[in-house]
Write a protein that holds these residues in place. Sequence first.
Motif: not given
Length: 504
Positions: A150-151, A157-160, A177-179
């Motif tokens: 899954s993503w 987490t995505f950026l790393n 900082g903005s889900e």
Amino acid sequence: MSFHALYVCRLANELNQLLQGATLLQVYSAEKNHLFIHFKGADKRNISLAFRVEGDAMYLYFPEEDQPKSRNALDQFKPAWNTGVKGVHSHPGERSFHLDLGQSSLVFLCYGRHANVLLQRGEETQSFRTKSTSKSDFSGNRLKELAGASWPQNAETFLNASFVTPHLKKNFSATAGSEAAFSKLLAAYLEGPVYLNKEADQYSFDAVKGQELLSSYTTLSAALNPFTELQLALHFFTQRKADLLRELNNEVNSCEKRLKALEKQRIQLNSEKNYRHLGDLILSHLPSIKEGMAFIDLTDYLDGKVIRIPLKEKLTPQDNAQRFYRKAKNQHLQEARLNEEVAQLEKRYIEASEKLDAVRSATDMRALRIHIKDKKKQPEQSVRLPYHRFNFMDFDILVGKQAKDNDELTLKIAKKDDLWLHARDVGGSHVVVRKKGTLSFPEPVLMAAAGLALWFSKRRNEALAPVIYTEKKFVRKRKGDAAGAVVVEKEKVVMAAPLSPDQF
């Protein structure tokens, strides 16, 4: 890079809808890096998918018409033919996806120039691009694991994540900082409009509008064909432009190198003694010169200085004067030929430089076409050639490699009207200049071929030496002659300077 992990995943999801209930009919390659995959849809409609790698990029698109299978096409993955598609599964976080064919899986690895398509059957793997074979495990359990991923659920987490490209990182950094902002942008890539943009040096499709928006699409599948057409055209233009620039740069550099060599010859000629003047001095001092003298010191009537003139001891004073007059004639001819070759080279240099500037400023294929020469593709030689090939002023010059090669070049390859040359009175290579239609051989071509004849002979280290030349039809070989030995008739002689192959 358009085929990042998000769009590979989205494409897999769209293919899953398109190929529901479809049957894989056949797979074949038309070229080394070009694969066609044909399906019969659940509605009996033909569906084709093409996979292609050009340069550093991979392309997936839908041929608008069925590509006729050429006679040279190679069948691929035949064990998977005529099998039903159970589903198309994305691999979240990876630039890959697979088609589930029941007993096997067709795995697409979308890694730019390393992209590949694999057929996985149990533990056995077949690869389309053998040089790009992946060492990863794509067995059934591993494919299920990849499809079940899954993503990341937040921007940090995505950026790393390792799959995030610099372009994605730039776009998603604003959502840190903005889900809600992160989820919205992620959904835009996976489900939203696809924008076809033009960047400075390439085309791309993205969920974000670029500086120059060309068009927009509701699905990624719809954007693939126009993107592929534009980007491939740009790729081939860039490639052809680079080839032309390299050819023209080589032409300019070759002319510059040859002009420098000719300038050295000119300086050498100008520094040599005026042979006619020496002959005149001898004739004006005949009573002072005796046969058998090795030299004589004479006062130059032009400047009053004493000049030492070398003499041939076995020649009379008159014959010594004639010897200098003959040298003067050759010196004059050499200078005239040198000037003619310089003029020809300067013309070529100017033309090549102008073409180089025009190609550098070209922005599309239309501007390049006028500079593309029509060249017939020469068949690749699988056997050793008996000659070295050079080209000068569009004339082919062939130089034999060894004694037996000289025989083959002169007796089997050369045509009767070709020009044949050889260094005079010494061992060396046979040289043949190919005849071009009814054109005569220009003086610069003759001098270039003569220079090569001297270079590939025992006269290589002489400053100026004689070369014989004639039409090939006047060269014959007698029975029993040694390899390379021939009889030459109606030959002429030209004085030339040895010419290194590096100057071509």
